[in-house]
Write a protein that holds these residues in place. Sequence first.
Motif, PDB file in Angstrom:
ATOM      1  N   ALA A 103      45.992  23.301  37.055  1.00  0.00           N
ATOM      2  CA  ALA A 103      44.550  23.473  36.864  1.00  0.00           C
ATOM      3  C   ALA A 103      43.769  22.893  38.042  1.00  0.00           C
ATOM      4  CB  ALA A 103      44.116  22.831  35.549  1.00  0.00           C
ATOM      5  N   VAL A 104      44.171  21.719  38.494  1.00  0.00           N
ATOM      6  CA  VAL A 104      43.442  21.044  39.566  1.00  0.00           C
ATOM      7  C   VAL A 104      43.700  21.711  40.916  1.00  0.00           C
ATOM      8  CG1 VAL A 104      43.247  18.868  40.851  1.00  0.00           C
ATOM      9  CG2 VAL A 104      43.335  18.846  38.358  1.00  0.00           C
ATOM     10  N   ALA A 105      44.976  21.878  41.273  1.00  0.00           N
ATOM     11  CA  ALA A 105      45.315  22.366  42.610  1.00  0.00           C
ATOM     12  C   ALA A 105      45.073  23.865  42.772  1.00  0.00           C
ATOM     13  CB  ALA A 105      46.772  22.043  42.929  1.00  0.00           C
ATOM     14  N   ARG A 106      45.411  24.624  41.778  1.00  0.00           N
ATOM     15  CA  ARG A 106      45.351  26.084  41.913  1.00  0.00           C
ATOM     16  C   ARG A 106      43.966  26.638  41.612  1.00  0.00           C
ATOM     17  NH1 ARG A 106      44.994  30.629  42.704  1.00  0.00           N
ATOM     18  NH2 ARG A 106      46.574  32.267  42.789  1.00  0.00           N
ATOM     19  N   PHE A 107      43.258  26.034  40.631  1.00  0.00           N
ATOM     20  CA  PHE A 107      41.987  26.603  40.203  1.00  0.00           C
ATOM     21  C   PHE A 107      40.786  25.683  40.436  1.00  0.00           C
ATOM     22  CE2 PHE A 107      45.223  28.660  37.478  1.00  0.00           C
ATOM     23  CZ  PHE A 107      45.080  29.949  37.977  1.00  0.00           C
ATOM     24  N   GLY A 108      41.021  24.503  41.000  1.00  0.00           N
ATOM     25  CA  GLY A 108      39.921  23.610  41.329  1.00  0.00           C
ATOM     26  C   GLY A 108      39.236  22.968  40.140  1.00  0.00           C
ATOM     27  N   VAL A 109      39.947  22.827  39.038  1.00  0.00           N
ATOM     28  CA  VAL A 109      39.373  22.150  37.870  1.00  0.00           C
ATOM     29  C   VAL A 109      39.245  20.665  38.224  1.00  0.00           C
ATOM     30  CG1 VAL A 109      39.776  21.513  35.458  1.00  0.00           C
ATOM     31  CG2 VAL A 109      40.384  23.809  36.258  1.00  0.00           C
ATOM     32  N   ILE A 127      43.682  27.549  31.699  1.00  0.00           N
ATOM     33  CA  ILE A 127      44.441  28.115  32.813  1.00  0.00           C
ATOM     34  C   ILE A 127      44.475  29.639  32.703  1.00  0.00           C
ATOM     35  CG2 ILE A 127      46.765  28.299  33.802  1.00  0.00           C
ATOM     36  CD1 ILE A 127      47.092  25.279  33.140  1.00  0.00           C
ATOM     37  N   PHE A 128      44.719  30.152  31.496  1.00  0.00           N
ATOM     38  CA  PHE A 128      44.754  31.606  31.311  1.00  0.00           C
ATOM     39  C   PHE A 128      43.389  32.238  31.606  1.00  0.00           C
ATOM     40  CE2 PHE A 128      48.440  30.698  28.363  1.00  0.00           C
ATOM     41  CZ  PHE A 128      49.392  31.163  29.256  1.00  0.00           C
ATOM     42  N   THR A 129      42.318  31.533  31.291  1.00  0.00           N
ATOM     43  CA  THR A 129      40.979  32.031  31.612  1.00  0.00           C
ATOM     44  C   THR A 129      40.800  32.133  33.121  1.00  0.00           C
ATOM     45  OG1 THR A 129      40.065  31.077  29.588  1.00  0.00           O
ATOM     46  CG2 THR A 129      38.499  31.570  31.359  1.00  0.00           C
ATOM     47  N   HIS A 130      41.272  31.121  33.841  1.00  0.00           N
ATOM     48  CA  HIS A 130      41.194  31.155  35.308  1.00  0.00           C
ATOM     49  C   HIS A 130      42.055  32.283  35.884  1.00  0.00           C
ATOM     50  CE1 HIS A 130      38.648  27.762  36.359  1.00  0.00           C
ATOM     51  NE2 HIS A 130      39.235  27.064  35.381  1.00  0.00           N
ATOM     52  N   ILE A 131      43.218  32.490  35.308  1.00  0.00           N
ATOM     53  CA  ILE A 131      44.084  33.587  35.768  1.00  0.00           C
ATOM     54  C   ILE A 131      43.365  34.916  35.585  1.00  0.00           C
ATOM     55  CG2 ILE A 131      46.201  34.870  35.251  1.00  0.00           C
ATOM     56  CD1 ILE A 131      47.504  32.143  34.540  1.00  0.00           C
ATOM     57  N   GLN A 132      42.807  35.117  34.425  1.00  0.00           N
ATOM     58  CA  GLN A 132      42.093  36.361  34.128  1.00  0.00           C
ATOM     59  C   GLN A 132      40.899  36.538  35.066  1.00  0.00           C
ATOM     60  OE1 GLN A 132      40.521  36.529  30.152  1.00  0.00           O
ATOM     61  NE2 GLN A 132      40.744  38.741  30.070  1.00  0.00           N
ATOM     62  N   ASN A 133      40.151  35.472  35.306  1.00  0.00           N
ATOM     63  CA  ASN A 133      39.012  35.551  36.221  1.00  0.00           C
ATOM     64  C   ASN A 133      39.447  35.927  37.632  1.00  0.00           C
ATOM     65  OD1 ASN A 133      37.264  34.865  34.170  1.00  0.00           O
ATOM     66  ND2 ASN A 133      37.045  32.733  34.798  1.00  0.00           N
ATOM     67  N   GLU A 134      40.523  35.304  38.100  1.00  0.00           N
ATOM     68  CA  GLU A 134      40.997  35.599  39.454  1.00  0.00           C
ATOM     69  C   GLU A 134      41.478  37.045  39.561  1.00  0.00           C
ATOM     70  OE1 GLU A 134      44.131  33.771  42.656  1.00  0.00           O
ATOM     71  OE2 GLU A 134      42.946  32.390  41.424  1.00  0.00           O
ATOM     72  N   ARG A 135      42.162  37.536  38.530  1.00  0.00           N
ATOM     73  CA  ARG A 135      42.594  38.941  38.545  1.00  0.00           C
ATOM     74  C   ARG A 135      41.386  39.879  38.559  1.00  0.00           C
ATOM     75  NH1 ARG A 135      47.675  38.063  34.730  1.00  0.00           N
ATOM     76  NH2 ARG A 135      49.202  37.756  36.385  1.00  0.00           N
ATOM     77  N   THR A 136      40.359  39.525  37.825  1.00  0.00           N
ATOM     78  CA  THR A 136      39.137  40.334  37.812  1.00  0.00           C
ATOM     79  C   THR A 136      38.515  40.375  39.208  1.00  0.00           C
ATOM     80  OG1 THR A 136      38.735  39.776  35.500  1.00  0.00           O
ATOM     81  CG2 THR A 136      36.847  40.584  36.760  1.00  0.00           C
ATOM     82  N   HIS A 137      38.454  39.221  39.871  1.00  0.00           N
ATOM     83  CA  HIS A 137      37.906  39.167  41.234  1.00  0.00           C
ATOM     84  C   HIS A 137      38.756  39.987  42.200  1.00  0.00           C
ATOM     85  CE1 HIS A 137      34.590  36.361  40.681  1.00  0.00           C
ATOM     86  NE2 HIS A 137      35.369  35.670  39.861  1.00  0.00           N
TER      87      HIS A 137
END
Length: 149
Positions: A103-109, A127-137
């Motif tokens: 969460a911290v290193a990969r998504f900047g939480v 984490i899954f929310t961040h994954i989904q957001n990144e895929r959307t971007h």
Amino acid sequence: MTTKNEGAETAYQKALRILDAYRRSLVHADASDDILRAYSAILRHLRSEKVEQAIERDAAPKNASATSVVIPPHETVAKLTLEEVERLANDENSPRKLLEALAVARFGVPKGSLRSFSNIASLKERIFTHIQNERTHQTISSVAREQKR
């Protein structure tokens, strides 16, 4: 001559007597019935347990698997692909420390916000929310590139 276990048993019994005396002082101090019931239940449990088992469990090494988890360096975690992050987040054996590192290193939480995730399930959800957001971007970027051509 007393053995090590006999000395520990004696100390265990003394500790139980001290706890019981403390419970009695709570009675005299008019503690709430809920606290007294809880305290009595704890004492009943401790008395019902075999002293040898309690002593052995206390002397046994703590869960080594929790402390032996090697968390990769921040730079390595930050470079993981979404598929790798998703695989680690889906893995039931992934420890909380690894998920926090993701969460911290990969998504900047922010590290300070990790306390707000009271359990692993809520951390995984983030984490899954961040994954989904990144895929959307990524999808938006690829569509925008296609339209520029």
